[in-house]
Design a protein around this motif. Structure first.
Motif, short mmCIF file in Angstrom:
data_model
loop_
_atom_site.label_atom_id
_atom_site.label_comp_id
_atom_site.label_asym_id
_atom_site.label_seq_id
_atom_site.Cartn_x
_atom_site.Cartn_y
_atom_site.Cartn_z
N ALA A 323 0.83 -1.20 0.00
CA ALA A 323 0.00 0.00 0.00
C ALA A 323 0.87 1.26 0.00
N LYS A 324 1.98 1.24 0.74
CA LYS A 324 2.87 2.39 0.76
C LYS A 324 3.48 2.63 -0.63
N LEU A 342 -6.01 1.53 -5.57
CA LEU A 342 -7.20 0.77 -5.20
C LEU A 342 -6.87 -0.71 -5.05
N ALA A 343 -6.07 -1.25 -5.95
CA ALA A 343 -5.70 -2.67 -5.90
C ALA A 343 -4.88 -2.98 -4.65
N ALA A 344 -4.04 -2.03 -4.23
CA ALA A 344 -3.21 -2.25 -3.04
C ALA A 344 -4.01 -2.13 -1.76
N LEU A 345 -5.07 -1.30 -1.77
CA LEU A 345 -5.87 -1.09 -0.56
C LEU A 345 -6.87 -2.23 -0.32
N GLN A 346 -7.33 -2.84 -1.38
CA GLN A 346 -8.38 -3.86 -1.23
C GLN A 346 -7.98 -5.03 -0.30
N PRO A 347 -6.74 -5.55 -0.37
CA PRO A 347 -6.37 -6.64 0.55
C PRO A 347 -6.34 -6.21 2.02
N TRP A 355 -14.29 0.30 5.58
CA TRP A 355 -13.61 0.84 6.75
C TRP A 355 -14.53 1.79 7.51
N SER A 356 -14.49 1.72 8.81
CA SER A 356 -15.13 2.77 9.61
C SER A 356 -14.31 4.03 9.44
N ARG A 357 -14.90 5.19 9.77
CA ARG A 357 -14.14 6.44 9.63
C ARG A 357 -12.88 6.38 10.50
N TYR A 396 -16.32 3.66 4.65
CA TYR A 396 -15.72 3.88 3.34
C TYR A 396 -15.50 2.53 2.66
N GLY A 397 -16.07 2.40 1.46
CA GLY A 397 -15.75 1.25 0.64
C GLY A 397 -14.37 1.45 0.02
#
Length: 536
Positions: A323-324, A342-347, A355-357, A396-397
């Motif tokens: 993600a970084k 987006l691809a790095a955040l999904q896992p 995600w909650s705020r 947040y999706g």
């Protein structure tokens, strides 16, 4: 009064010193005599080694003065020594000086020279006692501060401070471990702080509350020491009888601390316990394992004590690194950067599918700060965009979070630079020679409070490089090698005839606490030192 032991196979010499030493110097008394080195050792043992000075002839039957000097030099608590010899024995006397002998006097003794030596020894002993009294007069708070400073130095790899404070712990007899111990790291949830609108300038107050609450709990639990890491997060050394006991104590302490903080502030607490270690110099490894485990909060929703990160259990860390890298690419720009983000955040998405705020802020702040590195203004600008009210949502999706994060990344004007550095041996001596010198130093000084920082300083190399070099060449860490040398020497001493007391052996191999020595010995040989001695 200072006590003198005279060792000489000539009765006339012994009688002369016994009769006249009190008149020659009012601060000295001849409190014992022996006709050879072996008898001197027996006198020292019978008196609890309570002599300030040993004055010995160089040539004697059974055990000569040279052998006596060598034997006493290996002891941590040893009296000062003066060698007596004739003109033809100078070579032997010179060799004895290698063992820490303080003075060399020729026979026959001259009264004025003897008075001068006794006076010099008395002044040196007075200075040593004054220094020791100053240390012992330190308040309990001052002693605790020394312990806290040492632990802070260990977890921040401040080798200069370790080199100063580690011997000081021994001099003050501050024993941090009796068996094993681990570092417990605790921290507030920054996502929760930002969610509640608590400004960064006010967050220090809440962390102070956590620290003070932890201090109160530490006072109720003897052996637990509170300190802080380089990010001013609260850390505690938690000792125990063994690794399982340490883990249980960490869990119990964290439960009390998190409950107390929640009651006072309404804020949740994250915690992570590091690996249980046998040696205080290895507590840096315990801290690093706790710090790695603490990253698990970025993938969690509920506050809790996070489990240790074991070998092969770094999947979460790999995902965070990915993600970084994706965030770094988004700050550079280029085709497909948002898709890659987006691809790095999904896992990293929690099981709930969004995600909650609070969780989004926590993860976002971590990623932004890790990219900004030392550029705090750049990170602050990006975080301000992340937390602005118009960006707020209950959950947040992956697409919404990627968009929010991309906007914050776009505000970062400077690209965080990354690089690697290493230490090269250059044109210096071959690595194996350095390791050989390290081993030689350890074998010569294992009974002393030696540290990697001290050895590195003597060799003119960095501690990190020396540690890596030693491990590469020997297949084990410096501290494991030192422990093995100490344990093997302890085994030899326990097998000696006549047998040595376990507490004497513990001191001779560099341990302040007999209990700690016994624990490490049992871990190494599988049996307590007393039973080991009886079985031989």
């Amino acid at each position: 009064m200072y006590k003198l032991l005279i060792v000489d196979d000539e009765p006339m010499t012994r009688e002369y010193i016994k009769l006249f030493v009190g008149g020659l110097h009012q601060e000295w008394i001849c409190a014992g005599e022996a006709s050879d080195g072996q008898e001197a050792l027996e006198v020292l043992a019978a008196a609890g080694e309570d002599f300030d000075l040993v004055m010995t002839d160089i040539k004697m039957p059974v055990m000569d003065g040279l052998e006596l000097a060598k034997e006493l030099s290996a002891r941590r608590s040893k009296p000062r020594m003066v060698i007596l010899s004739g003109y033809d024995e100078f070579a032997l006397a010179k060799e004895a000086m290698r063992y820490g002998v303080n003075e060399y006097m020729l026979k026959p003794l001259v009264k004025e020279e003897l008075v001068a030596v006794l006076d010099r020894m008395a002044r040196e002993l007075a200075a040593e006692r004054a220094e020791q009294a100053a240390y012992l007069s330190l308040s309990e708070q001052s002693r605790e501060q020394v312990a806290r400073n040492f632990l802070h130095a260990v977890v921040t790899d401040n080798h200069m401070e370790i080199k100063v404070l580690y011997p000081l712990l021994h001099r003050l007899k501050i024993n941090l471990l009796e068996a094993e111990g681990a570092v417990l790291l605790v921290d507030l949830d920054e996502g929760q702080l930002l969610e509640r609108g608590i400004a960064p300038s006010d967050q220090a107050l809440y962390r102070y509350i956590v620290h003070q609450t932890a201090a109160e709990l530490a006072e109720e639990n003897p052996g637990i020491i509170l300190f802080a890491d380089h990010k001013q997060r609260t850390a505690l050394l938690v000792p125990g009888e063994d690794g399982d006991d340490v883990a249980l104590r960490c869990a119990a302490l964290f439960a009390k601390l998190s409950q107390a903080v929640l009651g006072m502030t309404g804020l949740g607490l994250w915690g992570a316990a590091g690996s249980a270690e046998l040696d205080i110099l290895q507590l840096g490894a315990s801290y690093r394992s706790a710090r790695s485990a603490m990253k698990g909060r970025l993938l969690e929703e509920e506050h809790r004590l996070l489990p240790p990160v074991g070998p092969g259990s770094d999947d979460g860390a790999k995902l965070l690194e990915a993600a970084k890298e994706a965030c770094r690419g988004a700050t550079i720009g280029g085709h497909g950067r948002e898709a890659a983000l987006l691809a790095a955040l999904q896992p990293l998405m929690p099981p709930a599918g969004s995600w909650s705020r609070r969780s989004a802020l926590r993860l976002g702040v971590y990623l932004l700060r890790s990219l900004a590195e030392e550029d705090r203004p750049a990170a602050a600008r990006a975080i301000a965009l992340l937390v602005r009210p118009e960006s707020a949502a209950d959950r947040y999706g992956p697409e919404a979070f990627a968009k929010l994060l991309a906007a914050a990344l776009a505000s970062m004007r400077e690209q965080a630079q990354t690089g690697t550095s290493g230490h090269s041996a250059g044109a210096g001596e071959p690595e194996h020679e350095t390791v050989t010198k390290m081993k030689a130093y350890i074998h010569a000084h294992y009974a002393e409070p030696i540290s990697l920082a001290l050895i590195a300083d003597k060799m003119g190399l960095s501690p990190g490089y020396l540690s890596s070099l030693f491990h590469q060449n020997t297949g084990e860490s410096y501290i494991k090698y030192l422990t093995r040398v100490r344990m093997e020497r302890a085994a030899q001493l326990l097998q000696a005839k006549p047998p040595e007391k376990v507490y004497d052996v513990a001191e001779k191999v560099g341990y302040l606490s007999v209990k700690h020595f016994s624990y490490v010995f049992k871990q190494h040989f599988g049996t307590p030192p007393g039973e080991y001695q009886m079985s031989r």
